[in-house]
Design an enzyme around this catalytic site. Sequence first.
Site: not given
Ligand code: CP
Length: 311
Positions: A60, A109
């Site tokens: 992400t 995030r």
């Molecule tokens: N799919 C996904 O959110 O992967 P990451 O946690 O690596 O961002």
Amino acid sequence: MTSLSTKHLLGIKDITLEDINLIFQTADNFKEVINRPIKKVPSLRDVTIANVFFENSTRTKLSFELAEKRLSADVINFSASSSSVKKGESLVDTVSNILAMKVDMVVMRHPNPGAHIHLARHVDCSIINAGDGAHEHPTQALLDAYSLRERVGDLKGLKILIVGDILHSRVALSNVFCLQKLGAEVRVCGPATLIPKHMESLGVKVMLNFEEALKWCDVVNMLRIQMERQDIQYFPTLREYTMQYGLSRELLYKVGKKDIVVMHPGPINRGVEITSDMADSEFSIILDQVENGVAIRMAVLYLLAGDASSN
Ligand code: CP
């Protein structure tokens, strides 16, 4: 329709089918752009975007950063582990200070469900949710549905099974909202202890028997067991989990399945929820999902930038 019905992308629950279709149409254009020798367009020149990550990420974070750079935005990256959050600064203070440096949009995030909703009430810029705890991961669901549409066409009536740790998965919830809006039928499968009680109230049937569920579906989306979010043991051992809910070619053949689409949001735990053979098989669209993430995120950033440039 040329703009989204919302200033933020906090979750798929809050956006309309028209929003989803507009994001897909815009992503089609950007997918064409990023396959050219010169992959960059000036669309977000003079827009500054902060990627604010309070939790680890590979796909992400890199995908948003690449999408921003392909759109010619100025980009800054914030990682909580090396920031003044460690000194007790609040989320709203942290982001307000970043915005004071003339930042226009925030991609965030955060481990806490609803952190983005809280932030959006306190700051005056577009917020994009890059995952909030076990709540939503809207761009993941968009790139999943977009990749699936690319493989099979219209999703209306398609039978999609999400398997594994539904309880701790933001991908599952955002996928349910997105796929249902697009007319697909979604069911979930896993140990009863890893299925939230409210699933049926969302119109999602729960199947505990993986073999029966595999026979039913056209598409299977395999989720990782999120050990880092589990405070107690939800099943006896990983080996037993794999025996009951792991996807393998042998199991597909056993249930008489000749054709299926296999998805996974990553990160994959090879040999636990899926064999390496299946992850890399002709059925798998896992790397298409990653590739399409850039075009989808370019589309979301571009469509929300109208608000950003007026800040
Ligand atoms: N799919 C996904 O959110 O992967 P990451 O946690 O690596 O961002």
